[in-house]
Design an enzyme around this catalytic site. Structure first.
Site, PDB file in Angstrom:
ATOM      1  CG  ASP A   5      35.524 -65.171  31.828  1.00 13.91           C
ATOM      2  OD1 ASP A   5      34.918 -64.585  30.897  1.00 13.91           O
ATOM      3  OD2 ASP A   5      36.026 -66.292  31.699  1.00 13.91           O
TER       4      ASP A   5
ATOM      5  CD  GLU B 139      52.420 -59.544  39.867  1.00 14.05           C
ATOM      6  OE1 GLU B 139      53.395 -59.916  39.206  1.00 14.05           O
ATOM      7  OE2 GLU B 139      51.851 -60.261  40.719  1.00 14.05           O
TER       8      GLU B 139
END
Length: 100
Positions: A17, A91
């Protein structure tokens, strides 16, 4: 205290973040207090592998690493076209990279 000094050899910070507001700077995982914690568990020979898709966090982190005294061994503005050694893709990173 969970880890002994030097017990961890590498820390991966993948797409953290960015906490873009200045008042949240201390929450960024590349802020000096976090760098100190990483150093405590890695010792002086550990490595931080950092990836972000946020330009502001990238620039902030380069400055933070430098001010903390860390040695940068590989820096890229285009990670997927530079084919860095040992790059482990998440992923979602694989998914979006496949889209071009």
């Amino acid at each position: 205290d969970v880890f002994e000094r030097g017990e961890i050899k590498r820390v991966y910070l993948n797409f953290s973040d960015p906490w873009p507001k200045n008042r949240h700077e201390k929450r960024r995982l590349t802020f000096k207090t976090f760098l100190k914690k990483y150093e405590e568990v890695m010792g002086e020979t550990g490595e931080i592998h950092f990836k972000t898709d946020n330009r502001g966090l990238f620039e902030y982190s380069l400055k933070s690493f430098s001010e903390y005294g860390l040695l940068l061994t590989e820096v890229s503005l285009d990670l997927h076209n530079s084919d860095p050694k040992g790059n482990i893709m998440t992923e979602y990173e694989e998914k979006f990279s496949a889209l071009g």
